[in-house]
Scaffold this motif. Structure first.
Motif, PDB file in Angstrom:
ATOM      1  N   LEU A  96       0.825  -1.201   0.000  1.00 27.27           N
ATOM      2  CA  LEU A  96       0.000   0.000   0.000  1.00 27.27           C
ATOM      3  C   LEU A  96       0.862   1.255   0.000  1.00 27.27           C
ATOM      4  CD1 LEU A  96      -2.723   1.402   0.126  1.00 27.27           C
ATOM      5  CD2 LEU A  96      -2.774   0.976   2.597  1.00 27.27           C
ATOM      6  N   CYS A  97       1.925   1.255   0.808  1.00 24.45           N
ATOM      7  CA  CYS A  97       2.804   2.432   0.872  1.00 24.45           C
ATOM      8  C   CYS A  97       3.471   2.700  -0.473  1.00 24.45           C
ATOM      9  CB  CYS A  97       3.862   2.242   1.958  1.00 24.45           C
ATOM     10  SG  CYS A  97       3.209   2.475   3.633  1.00 24.45           S
ATOM     11  N   GLU A  98       3.786   1.653  -1.204  1.00 22.58           N
ATOM     12  CA  GLU A  98       4.365   1.844  -2.539  1.00 22.58           C
ATOM     13  C   GLU A  98       3.361   2.523  -3.468  1.00 22.58           C
ATOM     14  OE1 GLU A  98       7.305  -0.822  -5.073  1.00 22.58           O
ATOM     15  OE2 GLU A  98       5.268  -1.611  -5.195  1.00 22.58           O
ATOM     16  N   GLN A  99       2.086   2.179  -3.336  1.00 17.00           N
ATOM     17  CA  GLN A  99       1.056   2.782  -4.183  1.00 17.00           C
ATOM     18  C   GLN A  99       0.808   4.250  -3.842  1.00 17.00           C
ATOM     19  OE1 GLN A  99      -0.379   1.141  -6.914  1.00 17.00           O
ATOM     20  NE2 GLN A  99       1.326  -0.177  -6.314  1.00 17.00           N
ATOM     21  N   ILE A 100       0.940   4.604  -2.571  1.00 15.30           N
ATOM     22  CA  ILE A 100       0.624   5.984  -2.163  1.00 15.30           C
ATOM     23  C   ILE A 100       1.861   6.873  -2.108  1.00 15.30           C
ATOM     24  CG2 ILE A 100      -1.385   5.205  -0.852  1.00 15.30           C
ATOM     25  CD1 ILE A 100       0.230   5.564   1.721  1.00 15.30           C
ATOM     26  N   GLY A 101       3.031   6.279  -2.383  1.00 19.29           N
ATOM     27  CA  GLY A 101       4.262   7.066  -2.368  1.00 19.29           C
ATOM     28  C   GLY A 101       4.757   7.415  -0.987  1.00 19.29           C
ATOM     29  N   TYR A 102       4.564   6.509  -0.033  1.00 21.28           N
ATOM     30  CA  TYR A 102       5.047   6.721   1.333  1.00 21.28           C
ATOM     31  C   TYR A 102       6.232   5.790   1.574  1.00 21.28           C
ATOM     32  CZ  TYR A 102       5.037   7.331   6.396  1.00 21.28           C
ATOM     33  OH  TYR A 102       5.397   7.618   7.694  1.00 21.28           O
ATOM     34  N   ASN A 103       7.364   6.370   1.962  1.00 18.27           N
ATOM     35  CA  ASN A 103       8.594   5.595   2.073  1.00 18.27           C
ATOM     36  C   ASN A 103       8.737   4.924   3.437  1.00 18.27           C
ATOM     37  OD1 ASN A 103       9.533   6.288  -0.537  1.00 18.27           O
ATOM     38  ND2 ASN A 103      10.283   8.264   0.239  1.00 18.27           N
ATOM     39  N   LEU A 104       9.042   3.641   3.392  1.00 20.77           N
ATOM     40  CA  LEU A 104       9.378   2.881   4.590  1.00 20.77           C
ATOM     41  C   LEU A 104      10.808   2.382   4.462  1.00 20.77           C
ATOM     42  CD1 LEU A 104       6.146   0.703   4.969  1.00 20.77           C
ATOM     43  CD2 LEU A 104       6.833   2.569   6.475  1.00 20.77           C
ATOM     44  N   THR A 105      11.508   2.247   5.588  1.00 21.70           N
ATOM     45  CA  THR A 105      12.862   1.706   5.579  1.00 21.70           C
ATOM     46  C   THR A 105      12.782   0.185   5.694  1.00 21.70           C
ATOM     47  OG1 THR A 105      13.153   1.765   7.989  1.00 21.70           O
ATOM     48  CG2 THR A 105      13.614   3.805   6.759  1.00 21.70           C
ATOM     49  N   ASP A 106      13.951  -0.470   5.820  1.00 22.68           N
ATOM     50  CA  ASP A 106      13.948  -1.928   5.954  1.00 22.68           C
ATOM     51  C   ASP A 106      13.687  -2.382   7.392  1.00 22.68           C
ATOM     52  OD1 ASP A 106      16.326  -1.150   7.080  1.00 22.68           O
ATOM     53  OD2 ASP A 106      17.602  -2.374   5.795  1.00 22.68           O
ATOM     54  N   GLU A 107      13.527  -1.430   8.308  1.00 19.74           N
ATOM     55  CA  GLU A 107      13.100  -1.780   9.665  1.00 19.74           C
ATOM     56  C   GLU A 107      11.655  -2.270   9.622  1.00 19.74           C
ATOM     57  OE1 GLU A 107      13.135   0.319  14.096  1.00 19.74           O
ATOM     58  OE2 GLU A 107      12.621   1.531  12.343  1.00 19.74           O
ATOM     59  N   SER A 108      11.257  -3.046  10.610  1.00 18.02           N
ATOM     60  CA  SER A 108       9.881  -3.536  10.671  1.00 18.02           C
ATOM     61  C   SER A 108       8.887  -2.419  10.376  1.00 18.02           C
ATOM     62  CB  SER A 108       9.595  -4.108  12.066  1.00 18.02           C
ATOM     63  OG  SER A 108       8.202  -4.238  12.275  1.00 18.02           O
ATOM     64  N   ALA A 109       8.022  -2.648   9.397  1.00 18.32           N
ATOM     65  CA  ALA A 109       7.052  -1.627   8.993  1.00 18.32           C
ATOM     66  C   ALA A 109       6.133  -1.261  10.153  1.00 18.32           C
ATOM     67  CB  ALA A 109       6.238  -2.137   7.808  1.00 18.32           C
ATOM     68  N   HIS A 110       5.680  -2.268  10.893  1.00 19.87           N
ATOM     69  CA  HIS A 110       4.774  -2.005  12.012  1.00 19.87           C
ATOM     70  C   HIS A 110       5.476  -1.208  13.108  1.00 19.87           C
ATOM     71  CE1 HIS A 110       1.740  -4.508  10.231  1.00 19.87           C
ATOM     72  NE2 HIS A 110       2.543  -5.553  10.211  1.00 19.87           N
ATOM     73  N   LYS A 111       6.752  -1.492  13.303  1.00 22.92           N
ATOM     74  CA  LYS A 111       7.512  -0.778  14.335  1.00 22.92           C
ATOM     75  C   LYS A 111       7.722   0.680  13.946  1.00 22.92           C
ATOM     76  CE  LYS A 111      11.550  -1.350  17.315  1.00 22.92           C
ATOM     77  NZ  LYS A 111      12.745  -2.193  17.601  1.00 22.92           N
ATOM     78  N   GLN A 112       7.968   0.921  12.648  1.00 19.23           N
ATOM     79  CA  GLN A 112       8.160   2.301  12.192  1.00 19.23           C
ATOM     80  C   GLN A 112       6.937   3.161  12.490  1.00 19.23           C
ATOM     81  OE1 GLN A 112      10.061   2.798   8.172  1.00 19.23           O
ATOM     82  NE2 GLN A 112      10.131   0.553   8.233  1.00 19.23           N
ATOM     83  N   LEU A 113       5.768   2.600  12.251  1.00 16.20           N
ATOM     84  CA  LEU A 113       4.546   3.366  12.511  1.00 16.20           C
ATOM     85  C   LEU A 113       4.235   3.419  14.006  1.00 16.20           C
ATOM     86  CD1 LEU A 113       2.275   2.304   9.526  1.00 16.20           C
ATOM     87  CD2 LEU A 113       3.704   4.323   9.776  1.00 16.20           C
ATOM     88  N   ALA A 114       4.594   2.367  14.723  1.00 15.13           N
ATOM     89  CA  ALA A 114       4.385   2.375  16.179  1.00 15.13           C
ATOM     90  C   ALA A 114       5.129   3.548  16.814  1.00 15.13           C
ATOM     91  CB  ALA A 114       4.852   1.056  16.777  1.00 15.13           C
ATOM     92  N   LYS A 115       6.311   3.851  16.320  1.00 16.41           N
ATOM     93  CA  LYS A 115       7.086   4.974  16.859  1.00 16.41           C
ATOM     94  C   LYS A 115       6.325   6.288  16.704  1.00 16.41           C
ATOM     95  CE  LYS A 115      11.641   2.895  16.011  1.00 16.41           C
ATOM     96  NZ  LYS A 115      12.906   3.009  15.260  1.00 16.41           N
ATOM     97  N   GLN A 116       5.576   6.407  15.597  1.00 15.01           N
ATOM     98  CA  GLN A 116       4.791   7.621  15.386  1.00 15.01           C
ATOM     99  C   GLN A 116       3.552   7.637  16.291  1.00 15.01           C
ATOM    100  OE1 GLN A 116       4.137   8.935  11.298  1.00 15.01           O
ATOM    101  NE2 GLN A 116       5.566   7.355  10.569  1.00 15.01           N
ATOM    102  N   TYR A 117       2.921   6.512  16.473  1.00 17.24           N
ATOM    103  CA  TYR A 117       1.723   6.455  17.313  1.00 17.24           C
ATOM    104  C   TYR A 117       2.035   6.805  18.759  1.00 17.24           C
ATOM    105  CZ  TYR A 117       0.067   3.559  13.382  1.00 17.24           C
ATOM    106  OH  TYR A 117      -0.265   3.078  12.152  1.00 17.24           O
ATOM    107  N   PHE A 118       3.167   6.264  19.253  1.00 18.75           N
ATOM    108  CA  PHE A 118       3.466   6.393  20.678  1.00 18.75           C
ATOM    109  C   PHE A 118       4.549   7.431  20.966  1.00 18.75           C
ATOM    110  CE2 PHE A 118       2.004   1.987  19.936  1.00 18.75           C
ATOM    111  CZ  PHE A 118       0.789   2.086  20.604  1.00 18.75           C
ATOM    112  N   GLY A 119       5.076   8.048  19.912  1.00 12.09           N
ATOM    113  CA  GLY A 119       5.998   9.161  20.070  1.00 12.09           C
ATOM    114  C   GLY A 119       7.294   8.818  20.774  1.00 12.09           C
ATOM    115  N   LYS A 120       7.851   7.626  20.510  1.00 16.66           N
ATOM    116  CA  LYS A 120       9.108   7.231  21.137  1.00 16.66           C
ATOM    117  C   LYS A 120       9.809   6.190  20.280  1.00 16.66           C
ATOM    118  CE  LYS A 120       6.898   3.760  24.122  1.00 16.66           C
ATOM    119  NZ  LYS A 120       6.764   3.233  25.495  1.00 16.66           N
TER     120      LYS A 120
END
Length: 441
Positions: A266-290
């Motif tokens: 989905l991120c590839e379709q919307i042009g949102y870049n993710l690194t090779d770190e766990s995708a769920h963890k990358q977003l978790a950092k944004q949700y919980f601010g740490k």
């Protein structure tokens, strides 16, 4: 009987009709068995626009049997060739140009094609002798002919369906990929497997302590199911008792599991870049601010992401860039669907049209993403199968976001490295490696 083709003169007459195009079905030795474990008993052919069909005995007790190679040459000479299930046809004849009517129907009507072929005498044989491996060689040719004539008449109208521009991707590439994938099978402990999974009859798809699977593409999104003989191989229970019923024929089972696969697609379709770190963890950092995420927070993030992927964007985090882009993408798809009457899925260009029932924006996005996942996986599996062609290690199971390999250590670490390269596509789709002596991965 005029409809039984046994002599060369009749074969030549039938060949002259090949310019009309043929509908063809193989009559295997037993309809209940996995096609890999069957042989060719006869071939039913119906010239298109003709008022009658023909049956060619190949290995039937009451027929003057025709050499199978001669039948192949007849079919290869045909201008257009239609069949009910191309993947099953490939187990008997290498007819790459055949058009799969069931696939054509499912891709244009978004439903499963139902056939009518109920013949009482055929049912009688199957009710009494269903386990006999060569049962169809005992059923009179006249009754087999009657069955396939009835079947043809129930689906004849669908031969007229206009073939979509994108049909070749599924009819040729996907069908061949899953046909090849089915060849290896999974090693099992026979008694334990039968006790835990309770197949209808293990004879139907077990040979040499190897169980054969069967992929079905006839679904609205073309995402394949994989069930045969009352066992769902796409959803093997996670209990250790079930998982320990399987064993590799090589040294170890290796599973390459895509990280956050739907999310990354989905991120590839919307042009949102993710690194090779766990995708769920990358977003978790944004949700919980740490930066440091607990296991509980990781699980919570996966749930949030899961709902977002299916269009249920959480209000609390709707302001985040990824969710604003997902929302824009959903609206863009829906606008195209309403204005153009269809949306084409990426890669395969499978159309999703107004024929789909109860469609709404989130559901449309879900269908598109499932189709994208499937089409990307088809291309990945195609490359994997090509790479493993001369290796002892084999791809034995596909389950949407993971590929399972029966791995031989003699193939070397370079084989594993290359498999990861194929799946990960330059690091865009990282995988996690698991291995085990059973399926407790």
């Amino acid at each position: 009987m005029f409809y039984i083709v046994e002599k060369e003169s009749k074969l030549e007459n039938l060949q002259r009709l090949s310019k009309l195009g043929f509908y063809v079905e193989v009559i295997s030795s037993n309809d209940n068995y996995h096609p890999k474990l069957t042989s060719t008993v006869a071939v039913y052919i119906r010239p298109l626009k003709s008022k009658r069909g023909f049956i060619i005995p190949v290995n039937h007790d009451e027929g003057m049997n025709v050499d199978k190679e001669r039948v192949l040459q007849l079919l290869l000479s045909c201008k257009e060739l239609y069949t009910l299930n191309k993947k099953e046809l490939l187990y008997h004849f290498n007819l790459q140009s055949a058009i799969d009517i069931s696939l054509l129907y499912s891709m244009t009507e978004y439903d499963r094609l139902e056939v009518s072929d109920n013949i009482s005498i055929v049912n009688y044989y199957y009710n009494r002798y269903s386990n006999f491996k060569n049962i169809n060689s005992l059923i009179p040719l006249s009754k087999l002919f009657e069955k396939y004539e009835k079947r043809y008449k129930s689906i004849e109208q669908y031969i007229e369906i206009k073939i979509p521009d994108n049909f070749d991707f599924y009819n040729n590439i996907a069908t061949n990929v899953f046909f090849l994938l089915e060849q290896s099978g999974l090693g099992i402990y026979y008694d334990a497997f039968n006790e835990m999974f309770k197949p209808k009859d293990p004879l139907y798809n077990v040979v040499d302590n190897t169980i054969l699977t069967s992929y079905n593409l006839y679904n609205a999104t073309s995402r394949p199911t994989n069930a045969f003989n009352s066992v769902n191989f796409a959803a093997i229970p996670k209990s250790s008792e079930h998982r320990k019923c399987f064993h590799p024929k090589g040294d170890v089972f290796l599973e390459l599991d895509f990280d956050g696969y739907h999310l990354r697609l989905l991120c590839e379709q919307i042009g949102y870049n993710l690194t090779d770190e766990s995708a769920h963890k990358q977003l978790a950092k944004q949700y919980f601010g740490k930066e440091e995420i607990t296991e509980e927070e990781y699980v919570q993030a996966k749930q949030i992401n899961f709902h977002a992927i299916y269009g249920k964007i959480p209000e609390e985090w709707a302001h985040l860039e990824i969710f604003t882009k997902i929302d824009e993408y959903i609206k863009k798809l829906w606008k195209s669907f309403k204005e153009n009457g269809e949306v084409l899925a990426p890669i395969s260009e499978k159309p999703f049209t107004g024929k789909l029932k109860d469609m709404h924006p989130q559901k449309l996005m879900n269908y598109v993403m499932q189709s994208l996942e499937t089409s990307r996986n088809i291309l990945v599996i195609k490359e994997v199968l090509r790479f493993l062609k001369d290796k002892k290690s084999k791809l034995v199971l596909y389950t949407y976001d993971a590929l399972l390999f029966d791995f031989y250590k003699e193939d070397g670490e370079e084989t594993l490295d290359r498999l990861k390269e194929i799946l990960e596509t330059g690091g865009n789709y990282p995988t996690k490696l698991k291995y085990s002596k059973d399926l407790s991965l």
